[in-house]
Design an enzyme around this catalytic site. Structure first.
Site, PDB file in Angstrom:
ATOM      1  N   ARG A  71       0.824  -1.188  -0.069  1.00  0.00           N
ATOM      2  CA  ARG A  71       0.025  -0.224  -0.123  1.00  0.00           C
ATOM      3  C   ARG A  71       0.803   1.295   0.046  1.00  0.00           C
ATOM      4  NH1 ARG A  71      -1.992   1.048   4.413  1.00  0.00           N
ATOM      5  NH2 ARG A  71      -1.139  -1.012   5.734  1.00  0.00           N
ATOM      6  N   TYR A 212      -1.292  -3.379  -6.641  1.00  0.00           N
ATOM      7  CA  TYR A 212      -0.909  -4.189  -5.733  1.00  0.00           C
ATOM      8  C   TYR A 212      -1.999  -4.290  -4.484  1.00  0.00           C
ATOM      9  CZ  TYR A 212       2.159  -7.310  -2.854  1.00  0.00           C
ATOM     10  OH  TYR A 212       2.604  -8.463  -2.216  1.00  0.00           O
ATOM     11  N   LYS A 221      -9.261  -2.538   1.528  1.00  0.00           N
ATOM     12  CA  LYS A 221      -9.056  -1.440   2.827  1.00  0.00           C
ATOM     13  C   LYS A 221      -9.929  -0.014   2.113  1.00  0.00           C
ATOM     14  CE  LYS A 221      -6.817  -3.677   5.181  1.00  0.00           C
ATOM     15  NZ  LYS A 221      -5.597  -4.165   5.504  1.00  0.00           N
ATOM     16  N   HIS A 241     -10.373  -2.797  11.584  1.00  0.00           N
ATOM     17  CA  HIS A 241      -9.161  -3.510  11.009  1.00  0.00           C
ATOM     18  C   HIS A 241      -8.977  -4.540  12.037  1.00  0.00           C
ATOM     19  CE1 HIS A 241      -4.617  -3.353   9.570  1.00  0.00           C
ATOM     20  NE2 HIS A 241      -5.439  -4.246   8.801  1.00  0.00           N
ATOM     21  N   SER A 263      -1.342  -3.508  10.102  1.00  0.00           N
ATOM     22  CA  SER A 263      -0.765  -4.299   9.356  1.00  0.00           C
ATOM     23  C   SER A 263       0.535  -5.202   9.676  1.00  0.00           C
ATOM     24  CB  SER A 263      -0.597  -3.660   7.982  1.00  0.00           C
ATOM     25  OG  SER A 263      -1.660  -2.969   7.745  1.00  0.00           O
ATOM     26  N   LYS A 267      -2.628 -10.487  13.083  1.00  0.00           N
ATOM     27  CA  LYS A 267      -4.074 -10.806  12.843  1.00  0.00           C
ATOM     28  C   LYS A 267      -4.187 -11.964  12.306  1.00  0.00           C
ATOM     29  CE  LYS A 267      -5.163  -7.050  10.612  1.00  0.00           C
ATOM     30  NZ  LYS A 267      -3.817  -6.388  10.837  1.00  0.00           N
ATOM     31  N   ASP A 288      -8.958  -9.992   8.908  1.00  0.00           N
ATOM     32  CA  ASP A 288      -8.349  -8.801   8.713  1.00  0.00           C
ATOM     33  C   ASP A 288      -9.612  -7.615   9.046  1.00  0.00           C
ATOM     34  OD1 ASP A 288      -6.157  -7.070   7.443  1.00  0.00           O
ATOM     35  OD2 ASP A 288      -7.391  -6.720   5.910  1.00  0.00           O
ATOM     36  N   ASN A 383       6.756  -8.178   2.024  1.00  0.00           N
ATOM     37  CA  ASN A 383       5.292  -8.115   2.025  1.00  0.00           C
ATOM     38  C   ASN A 383       4.793  -8.712   1.206  1.00  0.00           C
ATOM     39  OD1 ASN A 383       2.974  -6.741   3.065  1.00  0.00           O
ATOM     40  ND2 ASN A 383       2.747  -5.405   0.998  1.00  0.00           N
ATOM     41  N   ARG A 385       2.564 -11.814  -0.450  1.00  0.00           N
ATOM     42  CA  ARG A 385       1.334 -12.474   0.155  1.00  0.00           C
ATOM     43  C   ARG A 385       0.732 -13.559  -0.533  1.00  0.00           C
ATOM     44  NH1 ARG A 385      -1.340  -8.601   4.108  1.00  0.00           N
ATOM     45  NH2 ARG A 385       0.370  -7.230   4.414  1.00  0.00           N
ATOM     46  N   GLY A 512       0.938 -20.011  18.715  1.00  0.00           N
ATOM     47  CA  GLY A 512      -0.074 -20.708  19.433  1.00  0.00           C
ATOM     48  C   GLY A 512      -0.068 -20.687  20.906  1.00  0.00           C
ATOM     49  N   ASN A 514       0.040 -18.024  22.302  1.00  0.00           N
ATOM     50  CA  ASN A 514      -0.801 -16.819  22.639  1.00  0.00           C
ATOM     51  C   ASN A 514      -2.165 -17.266  23.224  1.00  0.00           C
ATOM     52  OD1 ASN A 514       1.228 -15.191  22.016  1.00  0.00           O
ATOM     53  ND2 ASN A 514       0.445 -14.819  19.776  1.00  0.00           N
TER      54      ASN A 514
HETATM   55  P1  GTP Z   1      -1.883  -7.711   7.422  1.00  0.00           P
HETATM   56  O1  GTP Z   1      -2.650  -8.723   6.542  1.00  0.00           O
HETATM   57  O2  GTP Z   1      -0.886  -6.651   7.010  1.00  0.00           O
HETATM   58  O3  GTP Z   1      -3.151  -6.867   8.088  1.00  0.00           O
HETATM   59  O4  GTP Z   1      -0.875  -8.663   8.475  1.00  0.00           O
HETATM   60  P2  GTP Z   1      -1.632  -9.363  10.028  1.00  0.00           P
HETATM   61  O5  GTP Z   1      -1.893  -8.166  11.140  1.00  0.00           O
HETATM   62  O6  GTP Z   1      -2.770 -10.504   9.548  1.00  0.00           O
HETATM   63  O7  GTP Z   1      -0.294  -9.943  10.309  1.00  0.00           O
HETATM   64  P3  GTP Z   1       0.348 -11.503  10.270  1.00  0.00           P
HETATM   65  O8  GTP Z   1      -0.680 -12.554  11.109  1.00  0.00           O
HETATM   66  O9  GTP Z   1       0.349 -11.882   8.723  1.00  0.00           O
HETATM   67  O10 GTP Z   1       1.762 -11.566  10.926  1.00  0.00           O
HETATM   68  C1  GTP Z   1       2.902 -10.587  10.175  1.00  0.00           C
HETATM   69  C2  GTP Z   1       4.018 -11.220  10.730  1.00  0.00           C
HETATM   70  O11 GTP Z   1       4.112 -11.163  12.400  1.00  0.00           O
HETATM   71  C3  GTP Z   1       4.452 -12.509  10.120  1.00  0.00           C
HETATM   72  O12 GTP Z   1       5.591 -12.468   9.793  1.00  0.00           O
HETATM   73  C4  GTP Z   1       4.100 -13.687  11.536  1.00  0.00           C
HETATM   74  O13 GTP Z   1       5.094 -14.417  11.535  1.00  0.00           O
HETATM   75  C5  GTP Z   1       4.510 -12.311  12.796  1.00  0.00           C
HETATM   76  N1  GTP Z   1       4.040 -13.102  13.904  1.00  0.00           N
HETATM   77  C6  GTP Z   1       2.497 -13.210  13.971  1.00  0.00           C
HETATM   78  N2  GTP Z   1       2.197 -13.765  15.340  1.00  0.00           N
HETATM   79  C7  GTP Z   1       3.451 -13.541  16.073  1.00  0.00           C
HETATM   80  C8  GTP Z   1       3.820 -13.724  17.449  1.00  0.00           C
HETATM   81  O14 GTP Z   1       2.930 -14.259  18.110  1.00  0.00           O
HETATM   82  N3  GTP Z   1       5.123 -13.616  17.843  1.00  0.00           N
HETATM   83  C9  GTP Z   1       6.103 -13.197  16.878  1.00  0.00           C
HETATM   84  N4  GTP Z   1       7.349 -13.093  17.019  1.00  0.00           N
HETATM   85  N5  GTP Z   1       5.554 -12.891  15.461  1.00  0.00           N
HETATM   86  C10 GTP Z   1       4.377 -13.122  15.343  1.00  0.00           C
HETATM   87  C1  SPV Z   2      -2.682  -4.438   5.281  1.00  0.00           C
HETATM   88  O1  SPV Z   2      -1.702  -3.874   4.684  1.00  0.00           O
HETATM   89  O2  SPV Z   2      -2.939  -4.072   6.242  1.00  0.00           O
HETATM   90  C2  SPV Z   2      -3.057  -5.693   4.612  1.00  0.00           C
HETATM   91  C3  SPV Z   2      -2.633  -5.782   3.002  1.00  0.00           C
HETATM   92  O3  SPV Z   2      -4.286  -6.182   4.900  1.00  0.00           O
HETATM   93  S1  SPV Z   2      -3.465  -4.792   2.053  1.00  0.00           S
HETATM   94  O4  SPV Z   2      -4.602  -5.478   1.528  1.00  0.00           O
HETATM   95  O5  SPV Z   2      -2.350  -4.620   0.897  1.00  0.00           O
HETATM   96  O6  SPV Z   2      -3.816  -3.721   2.573  1.00  0.00           O
HETATM   97 MN    MN Z   3      -4.721  -5.892   7.157  1.00  0.00          MN
END
Ligand code: GTP
Ligand code: SPV
Ligand code: MN
Length: 602
Positions: A71, A212, A221, A241, A263, A267, A288, A383, A385, A512, A514
Site C-alpha cells: 500500500r 497491488y 481497505k 481493522h 498491518s 492478525k 483482517d 510484504n 502475500r 499458538g 498466545n
Molecule cells: P495484514 O495482513 O498486513 O493486516 O497483517 P496481519 O496483522 O494479519 O499479520 P500476520 O498475522 O500476517 O503477521 C505478520 C508477521 O508477524 C508474520 O511474519 C508473523 O510470523 C509475525 N507474527 C505473528 N504472530 C506472532 C507472534 O505471536 N510472535 C511473533 N514473534 N511474531 C508473530
Molecule cells: C494490510 O496492509 O493491512 C493488508 C494488506 O491487509 S493490503 O490488502 O495490501 O492492505
Molecule cells: Mn490488514
C-alpha cells in the site's frame, strides 16, 4: 455475459468507458470458467506462472514490478468536501481538484486493455449487512483476486437492479498500450502518478497507478474500511481493522474475540492459532476486517465482510501458522514469493528447505545468495502475500458466513513493540479500553514501506491508514458506541507478543502459545480470576496465566509483565503530543483518560 439494467450503473460504466477508452468491456460473473480463462490468458502472456499441478494444484504465482509492492499511504487521499473532515491523519485534496487531476490521468488509460466490470458483495450476498459494489478494473490480476477475496456474482447485479444502490470503485493500473506495444509483466504507473482516492460523501473510490493489494483490490481497505468507517459513523455501527475468532472451552462455552493489530502485526496468525491450552480451540471467522452492529439483545455482533485471506507470506510455517499453510495447498494465488525449481512456492521462514528457484524480482535465486552490497538477498519480498479462499481454512468457523454475525465478548488492541509494553493488560472499563485503542502504537512493518525512518508510530485502533474521516470524530464514535452498548460492551485488553531481550531474542514464544493469554482473558470475563491493579490497567496474578511446559524463566516473566513507570511517562508525553494534533476534535474523555493515567503513574 449478464449486464445490468440499472440506469445509474449503466451510465457510470459508459462514462468510465468513454473516459478510459478500453479496447473492450467485459462484465464479470465470478464463475470458475471466468477464473480459468483469465488465468490461462495471464499464463500465456507471461504475467502469471502456473505452479506444479501435483505439488500446488490450481495455483499461480505473480511477481509485481519492484516499485509496486505494498500500500502507498503517502498517495492515499480522503477527499472530503471540507479539509477538516479528513483530519490530521489523512492526506487531503479538494475533491473537485483531485477529480480533475485524476480524470486527466484516466483519459485513455485503458487503451489496448480490457475493462472488467466486477459486481461484488462485501458480506454474504443479499444479507442485510452486506454492501453491493462494482469495481471497474483493467487488471485481470485484480479480477481473479476479487474472485477469492469477495463474492463476485451476477446476483449482485440483480440486487443492484432491484435496489438502485451500489458503491462504485474505479481502478486502473495506469499503463495504456500504444498500437502494437507489447505489455509488460506487471503494468503500473510511477509513484507520482499513483492515487488511491476516496470521496466519502459520495461513497466513491478512484484508484490509479498501482496493481497491488489494498491499492487495487478495492473491496478491502478502500471500501470495507475507509468508505465503510465513514458510513458506520453516520449510521451507528463500526468498521474495524480486526480479526474475529471463536474460542471454545472444554465445556463448549464460546467466546468471540475481535482484535485490532496494525498491518503485519499478527492478525492472520491469531485468527487461526492452534491452541496449546488443553481442550480449548480456536476457529476463524475473519483475519483482517470486522463490521459490527449492536444486535437485538444489545450486544455487539460482528461479521467478516471478506471471503478470502490476503495474508503475509514470509514467516508462515508449519510451526507458526499451520492452518494458514493448510489454507493454501491449492486454488491459491501467490504474489512476490519464490517459485522453486520444481514449480512450488517458497518464502523466508517457511520452515522447509529450498534449493533454488526464481525470486520475486524474477531473477535466478539460491538461499544464502549475497548482493553487491554484501547483504543476503531475500527470495520473497517482506510484504509478499498469498490469496486463498477462507472456506479452505481447516478451522473456519461454521458461523463465518452467518449474516447475523457473532456476539463479541472481548476486544484486543496491540502492536509490535520490542520494549515497554507488557505481554497483556486489561482496561479498568470500556472507556479506558478506548483510550488503550486510541493510543496503540507500533513499530513500522513492510506492509507500508513509505513511512520513512520512523521508529514508532501511534496507530489508533490499527486504523490510522484506514479511517475515512477525522480521527478525532472516529474516537468520539467509539465513545458513542460505548454509550449505546452500556454494560454489554466487550471487555478490553492490550497485548504485545513482540517484546525482545537486549540481545534481540523474543521474550515470548508467541503464535499458538498466545492461546494462554486468550484463556486468561476468558477467565477474567467469567470472573474466575482476580487481577492486580497497576497504573496502566489490570494484570495477571502470577500463576493465573499458565506457563506450564513453557521455556520462560521467572526473570523473563517478570520482564514480560514489567510496568516501567518512567518508560510509560515517556510514552504518555508522546501520546499527548500526538493527540494534540486532533485539536478540539479530541474527545474530552480521551483527555480525562490521559490525566487519570498520568495521576496513576505518579
Ligand atoms: P495484514 O495482513 O498486513 O493486516 O497483517 P496481519 O496483522 O494479519 O499479520 P500476520 O498475522 O500476517 O503477521 C505478520 C508477521 O508477524 C508474520 O511474519 C508473523 O510470523 C509475525 N507474527 C505473528 N504472530 C506472532 C507472534 O505471536 N510472535 C511473533 N514473534 N511474531 C508473530
Ligand atoms: C494490510 O496492509 O493491512 C493488508 C494488506 O491487509 S493490503 O490488502 O495490501 O492492505
Ligand atoms: Mn490488514
Amino acid at each position: 455475459m449478464i449486464v445490468s439494467k440499472n440506469a445509474k450503473l449503466l451510465a457510470w460504466v459508459k462514462s468510465v468507458e468513454d473516459m478510459c477508452t478500453p479496447d473492450q468491456v467485459v462484465w464479470c460473473d465470478g464463475s470458475t470458467e471466468e477464473y480459468d480463462r483469465l488465468m490461462g490468458e495471464m499464463v500465456a502472456s507471461g504475467m502469471a506462472i502456473k505452479l506444479n499441478e501435483v505439488k500446488r494444484p490450481n495455483s499461480f504465482a505473480f511477481n509485481s514490478d519492484p516499485s509496486d509492492v505494498a500500500r502507498v499511504e503517502n498517495r492515499t487521499y480522503i477527499a472530503s468536501l471540507k479539509e477538516e473532515d479528513a483530519g490530521p491523519t489523512n492526506n487531503w485534496i479538494d475533491p473537485a481538484e483531485l477529480k480533475a487531476t485524476m480524470s486527466e490521468l484516466y483519459k485513455g488509460c485503458m487503451k489496448g486493455r480490457t475493462m472488467y466490470v466486477i459486481p461484488f458483495s462485501m458480506g454474504p450476498v443479499g444479507s442485510p449487512i452486506a454492501k453491493n459494489a462494482i469495481e471497474i478494473s483493467d487488471s485481470p490480476y485484480v479480477v481473479v483476486n476479487m474472485h477469492i477475496m469477495t463474492r463476485v456474482s451476477p446476483k449482485v447485479i440483480e440486487l443492484i437492479d432491484k435496489t438502485d444502490e451500489f458503491i462504485p470503485c474505479l481502478h486502473s493500473v495506469g499503463a495504456p498500450l500504444e498500437e502494437g506495444q507489447a505489455d509488460c509483466r506487471w503494468p503500473c504507473a510511477p509513484i507520482e502518478k499513483k492515487y488511491i482516492a476516496h470521496f466519502p460523501e459520495e461513497n466513491l473510490i478512484w484508484s490509479f497507478g498501482s496493481g497491488y493489494g489494498g491499492n487495487a483490490l478495492l473491496g478491502k481497505k478502500c471500501l470495507a474500511l475507509r468508505i465503510a468507517s465513514a458510513m458506520a459513523a453516520r449510521e451507528g455501527w463500526m468498521a474495524e481493522h480486526m480479526l474475529i475468532l471463536r474460542f471454545t472451552n472444554p465445556e463448549g462455552k464460546q467466546y468471540h474475540i475481535a482484535a485490532a493489530f496494525p498491518s503485519a502485526c499478527g492478525k492472520t496468525n491469531l485468527a487461526m492459532l492452534q491452541s496449546t491450552v488443553p481442550g480449548w480451540k480456536v476457529e476463524t471467522i475473519g483475519d483482517d476486517i470486522a463490521w459490527m452492529k449492536p444486535g437485538p439483545d444489545g450486544r455487539l455482533y460482528a461479521i467478516n465482510p471478506e471471503a478470502g485471506f490476503f495474508g503475509v507470506a514470509p514467516g508462515t510455517s508449519e510451526s507458526s501458522n499451520p492452518m494458514a499453510l493448510a489454507s493454501i495447498t491449492e486454488n491459491a494465488i501467490f504474489t512476490n514469493c519464490v517459485v522453486t525449481d520444481d514449480g512450488n512456492i517458497w518464502w523466508e521462514d517457511m520452515g522447509v528447505e529450498c534449493t533454488g528457484g526464481t525470486d520475486w524480482k524474477n531473477q535466478p535465486w539460491k538461499p544464502g545468495m549475497v548482493g553487491t552490497d554484501g547483504k543476503e538477498i531475500k527470495g520473497a519480498h517482506p510484504n509478499s502475500r498469498f490469496t486463498a479462499p477462507a472456506a479452505q481454512c481447516p478451522v473456519i468457523c461454521e458461523a463465518w458466513e452467518d449474516p447475523a454475525g457473532v456476539p463479541i465478548d472481548i476486544f484486543v488492541f496491540g502492536g509490535k513493540r520490542t520494549n515497554t509494553m507488557p505481554l497483556v493488560h486489561e482496561a479498568y472499563d470500556f472507556e479506558q479500553g478506548i483510550y488503550m485503542g486510541a493510543t496503540a502504537s507500533s513499530e513500522p512493518t513492510a506492509a507500508a514501506l513509505d513511512l520513512g525512518n520512523v521508529k514508532l508510530r501511534f496507530d489508533p485502533f490499527a486504523m490510522t491508514p484506514f479511517i475515512g474521516y477525522h480521527a478525532g470524530d472516529y474516537m468520539q464514535h467509539w465513545f458513542d458506541m460505548g454509550a449505546t452498548l452500556g454494560d454489554k460492551a466487550p471487555r478490553c485488553f492490550y497485548v504485545n507478543w513482540f517484546r525482545k531481550t537486549d540481545d534481540g531474542k523474543w521474550l515470548w514464544p508467541g503464535f499458538g502459545e498466545n492461546s494462554r493469554v486468550l484463556k486468561w482473558m476468558c477467565d477474567r470475563v467469567d470472573g474466575k480470576v482476580d487481577a492486580r491493579e497497576t497504573p496502566i490497567g489490570l494484570m495477571p496474578i502470577d500463576g493465573d496465566l499458565s506457563l506450564e511446559g513453557l521455556d520462560v524463566s521467572a526473570e523473563e516473566w517478570a520482564e514480560l509483565m514489567k510496568v516501567d513507570a518512567d518508560l510509560f511517562r515517556g510514552t504518555l508525553a508522546d501520546a499527548k503530543e500526538y493527540l494534540a494534533k486532533f485539536g478540539d476534535k479530541l474527545p474530552a474523555k480521551i483527555t480525562e483518560q490521559l490525566n487519570a493515567l498520568e495521576a496513576r503513574l505518579g
